[in-house]
Motif scaffolding. Sequence first.
Motif, PDB file in Angstrom:
ATOM      1  N   GLU A  34       0.831  -1.204   0.000  1.00 60.81           N
ATOM      2  CA  GLU A  34       0.000   0.000   0.000  1.00 60.81           C
ATOM      3  C   GLU A  34       0.868   1.258   0.000  1.00 60.81           C
ATOM      4  OE1 GLU A  34      -3.679   2.206   2.290  1.00 60.81           O
ATOM      5  OE2 GLU A  34      -3.260   0.103   2.737  1.00 60.81           O
ATOM      6  N   THR A  35       1.969   1.228   0.722  1.00 62.25           N
ATOM      7  CA  THR A  35       2.886   2.369   0.731  1.00 62.25           C
ATOM      8  C   THR A  35       3.462   2.603  -0.658  1.00 62.25           C
ATOM      9  OG1 THR A  35       3.426   1.994   3.052  1.00 62.25           O
ATOM     10  CG2 THR A  35       4.990   3.308   1.781  1.00 62.25           C
ATOM     11  N   GLU A  36       3.831   1.529  -1.351  1.00 63.48           N
ATOM     12  CA  GLU A  36       4.340   1.649  -2.714  1.00 63.48           C
ATOM     13  C   GLU A  36       3.277   2.270  -3.629  1.00 63.48           C
ATOM     14  OE1 GLU A  36       7.572   0.282  -4.333  1.00 63.48           O
ATOM     15  OE2 GLU A  36       7.936   1.060  -2.320  1.00 63.48           O
ATOM     16  N   ALA A  37       2.036   1.820  -3.500  1.00 64.28           N
ATOM     17  CA  ALA A  37       0.956   2.353  -4.339  1.00 64.28           C
ATOM     18  C   ALA A  37       0.713   3.829  -4.034  1.00 64.28           C
ATOM     19  CB  ALA A  37      -0.323   1.546  -4.126  1.00 64.28           C
ATOM     20  N   ARG A  38       0.720   4.181  -2.765  1.00 65.46           N
ATOM     21  CA  ARG A  38       0.527   5.589  -2.379  1.00 65.46           C
ATOM     22  C   ARG A  38       1.685   6.459  -2.878  1.00 65.46           C
ATOM     23  NH1 ARG A  38      -3.760   6.557   0.699  1.00 65.46           N
ATOM     24  NH2 ARG A  38      -4.740   4.799   1.768  1.00 65.46           N
ATOM     25  N   THR A  39       2.889   5.924  -2.851  1.00 68.50           N
ATOM     26  CA  THR A  39       4.051   6.653  -3.366  1.00 68.50           C
ATOM     27  C   THR A  39       3.876   6.936  -4.857  1.00 68.50           C
ATOM     28  OG1 THR A  39       5.514   5.667  -1.723  1.00 68.50           O
ATOM     29  CG2 THR A  39       6.556   6.541  -3.699  1.00 68.50           C
TER      30      THR A  39
ATOM     31  N   LEU B  48       1.058   7.018  -6.630  1.00 69.02           N
ATOM     32  CA  LEU B  48      -0.052   7.952  -6.835  1.00 69.02           C
ATOM     33  C   LEU B  48       0.355   9.373  -6.457  1.00 69.02           C
ATOM     34  CD1 LEU B  48      -2.995   8.110  -7.746  1.00 69.02           C
ATOM     35  CD2 LEU B  48      -3.659   7.730  -5.375  1.00 69.02           C
ATOM     36  N   SER B  49       1.095   9.505  -5.380  1.00 72.03           N
ATOM     37  CA  SER B  49       1.556  10.815  -4.939  1.00 72.03           C
ATOM     38  C   SER B  49       2.500  11.444  -5.955  1.00 72.03           C
ATOM     39  CB  SER B  49       2.247  10.686  -3.582  1.00 72.03           C
ATOM     40  OG  SER B  49       2.756  11.928  -3.172  1.00 72.03           O
ATOM     41  N   LEU B  50       3.433  10.662  -6.484  1.00 68.92           N
ATOM     42  CA  LEU B  50       4.368  11.197  -7.485  1.00 68.92           C
ATOM     43  C   LEU B  50       3.615  11.724  -8.704  1.00 68.92           C
ATOM     44  CD1 LEU B  50       7.372  11.371  -8.756  1.00 68.92           C
ATOM     45  CD2 LEU B  50       6.513   9.414 -10.034  1.00 68.92           C
TER      46      LEU B  50
ATOM     47  N   THR C 131       0.460  12.630  -8.953  1.00 72.89           N
ATOM     48  CA  THR C 131      -0.356  13.789  -8.586  1.00 72.89           C
ATOM     49  C   THR C 131       0.494  15.049  -8.487  1.00 72.89           C
ATOM     50  OG1 THR C 131      -1.891  12.371  -7.383  1.00 72.89           O
ATOM     51  CG2 THR C 131      -1.936  14.710  -6.849  1.00 72.89           C
ATOM     52  N   VAL C 132       1.627  14.954  -7.812  1.00 69.91           N
ATOM     53  CA  VAL C 132       2.506  16.117  -7.653  1.00 69.91           C
ATOM     54  C   VAL C 132       3.030  16.576  -9.010  1.00 69.91           C
ATOM     55  CG1 VAL C 132       4.753  16.838  -6.751  1.00 69.91           C
ATOM     56  CG2 VAL C 132       3.136  15.669  -5.263  1.00 69.91           C
ATOM     57  N   GLN C 133       3.449  15.639  -9.846  1.00 73.70           N
ATOM     58  CA  GLN C 133       3.979  16.013 -11.159  1.00 73.70           C
ATOM     59  C   GLN C 133       2.902  16.666 -12.028  1.00 73.70           C
ATOM     60  OE1 GLN C 133       7.096  16.028 -12.348  1.00 73.70           O
ATOM     61  NE2 GLN C 133       7.776  15.389 -10.337  1.00 73.70           N
ATOM     62  N   ILE C 134       1.688  16.164 -11.999  1.00 77.48           N
ATOM     63  CA  ILE C 134       0.616  16.787 -12.779  1.00 77.48           C
ATOM     64  C   ILE C 134       0.335  18.188 -12.252  1.00 77.48           C
ATOM     65  CG2 ILE C 134      -1.877  16.700 -13.250  1.00 77.48           C
ATOM     66  CD1 ILE C 134      -1.556  13.688 -13.694  1.00 77.48           C
ATOM     67  N   ARG C 135       0.308  18.343 -10.950  1.00 79.53           N
ATOM     68  CA  ARG C 135       0.081  19.676 -10.368  1.00 79.53           C
ATOM     69  C   ARG C 135       1.214  20.643 -10.719  1.00 79.53           C
ATOM     70  NH1 ARG C 135      -4.912  20.321 -10.016  1.00 79.53           N
ATOM     71  NH2 ARG C 135      -5.993  19.056  -8.509  1.00 79.53           N
ATOM     72  N   GLN C 136       2.460  20.161 -10.729  1.00 81.59           N
ATOM     73  CA  GLN C 136       3.587  21.030 -11.062  1.00 81.59           C
ATOM     74  C   GLN C 136       3.592  21.423 -12.534  1.00 81.59           C
ATOM     75  OE1 GLN C 136       7.066  18.893  -9.772  1.00 81.59           O
ATOM     76  NE2 GLN C 136       6.938  19.707  -7.690  1.00 81.59           N
ATOM     77  N   HIS C 137       3.056  20.582 -13.389  1.00 80.77           N
ATOM     78  CA  HIS C 137       3.053  20.843 -14.829  1.00 80.77           C
ATOM     79  C   HIS C 137       1.668  21.230 -15.324  1.00 80.77           C
ATOM     80  CE1 HIS C 137       6.725  18.536 -14.243  1.00 80.77           C
ATOM     81  NE2 HIS C 137       7.179  19.160 -15.305  1.00 80.77           N
ATOM     82  N   ASP C 138       0.850  21.727 -14.443  1.00 79.92           N
ATOM     83  CA  ASP C 138      -0.522  22.074 -14.760  1.00 79.92           C
ATOM     84  C   ASP C 138      -0.551  23.371 -15.563  1.00 79.92           C
ATOM     85  OD1 ASP C 138      -3.209  22.372 -14.858  1.00 79.92           O
ATOM     86  OD2 ASP C 138      -3.524  22.514 -12.706  1.00 79.92           O
TER      87      ASP C 138
ATOM     88  N   ILE D 117      -6.150   8.509 -12.388  1.00 77.49           N
ATOM     89  CA  ILE D 117      -5.084   7.533 -12.192  1.00 77.49           C
ATOM     90  C   ILE D 117      -5.636   6.460 -11.268  1.00 77.49           C
ATOM     91  CG2 ILE D 117      -2.762   7.140 -11.310  1.00 77.49           C
ATOM     92  CD1 ILE D 117      -3.589  10.632 -11.869  1.00 77.49           C
ATOM     93  N   THR D 118      -5.549   5.207 -11.691  1.00 80.35           N
ATOM     94  CA  THR D 118      -5.950   4.077 -10.854  1.00 80.35           C
ATOM     95  C   THR D 118      -4.763   3.133 -10.760  1.00 80.35           C
ATOM     96  OG1 THR D 118      -8.238   4.283 -11.591  1.00 80.35           O
ATOM     97  CG2 THR D 118      -7.610   2.211 -10.528  1.00 80.35           C
ATOM     98  N   ILE D 119      -4.335   2.883  -9.532  1.00 83.88           N
ATOM     99  CA  ILE D 119      -3.194   2.009  -9.289  1.00 83.88           C
ATOM    100  C   ILE D 119      -3.681   0.743  -8.623  1.00 83.88           C
ATOM    101  CG2 ILE D 119      -1.047   1.761  -7.996  1.00 83.88           C
ATOM    102  CD1 ILE D 119      -0.586   4.724  -8.486  1.00 83.88           C
ATOM    103  N   SER D 120      -3.370  -0.398  -9.235  1.00 83.40           N
ATOM    104  CA  SER D 120      -3.695  -1.701  -8.665  1.00 83.40           C
ATOM    105  C   SER D 120      -2.448  -2.212  -7.966  1.00 83.40           C
ATOM    106  CB  SER D 120      -4.101  -2.691  -9.752  1.00 83.40           C
ATOM    107  OG  SER D 120      -5.200  -2.190 -10.471  1.00 83.40           O
ATOM    108  N   TYR D 121      -2.628  -2.730  -6.766  1.00 81.48           N
ATOM    109  CA  TYR D 121      -1.480  -3.245  -6.031  1.00 81.48           C
ATOM    110  C   TYR D 121      -1.819  -4.556  -5.354  1.00 81.48           C
ATOM    111  CZ  TYR D 121      -3.580  -0.928  -1.928  1.00 81.48           C
ATOM    112  OH  TYR D 121      -4.416  -0.524  -0.925  1.00 81.48           O
ATOM    113  N   THR D 122      -0.908  -5.147  -4.684  1.00 85.11           N
ATOM    114  CA  THR D 122      -0.819  -6.515  -4.172  1.00 85.11           C
ATOM    115  C   THR D 122      -0.399  -7.413  -5.334  1.00 85.11           C
ATOM    116  OG1 THR D 122      -3.113  -7.263  -4.493  1.00 85.11           O
ATOM    117  CG2 THR D 122      -2.616  -6.165  -2.400  1.00 85.11           C
TER     118      THR D 122
END
Length: 181
Positions: free
Chosen positions: A50-55, A57-59, A61-68, A152-157
């Motif tokens: 879950e931490t990997e998936a959140r990482t 998704l966060s990357l 999201t931040v990159q899209i916001r920075q290049h918005d 963005i949809t991230i599947s994990y496990t």
Amino acid sequence: MRFLRNKKGFTLIELVVAMVVFAILGGAVAGMIQSGLNSYGKISDDIYTETEARTALSLITVQIRQHDATDAITVDTPNKVIRLRNNPASATDLSGTVIWFSVDTLYSAQVEDTTAALPGTGDEVTKSVAKIHDITLSQGVAPGGTAFDYTITISYTDTGAKQLSQTITQRSAPADPSPTT
């Protein structure tokens, strides 16, 4: 003989019974400890994935916001690639960030040309961002038709049974809000 009768002690049968009782109790305690260790391992694995998936998704999201900005973001949905230009106003500056998914890993790289092939052969620094099962990217027109939505949809496990999803609405409106692929 009188000397032997006054001695207090345990008989062989009493010792065998005591050993059997302690063996049963020891087995029960060992089973409980093993069960606890197995649960701890499973919970640790769940937290890690879950931490990997959140990482990841966060990357994104931040990159899209920075290049918005207008024409700064290109989403290649079938190939699972996001290209983000640093300076969309410049026709000559094509540098920026490329984020892509390949074989259970999300990668990111700073590149000199965001329109070029995926990094990996040049001098750019390619970073493995996170281990995830799969990613789904989509770009659409936001309600009102003046900006883009990025989903963005991230599947994990190991099986991809769990998902994290986020929709980001562009804050600055592009001149032509028609999705790119």
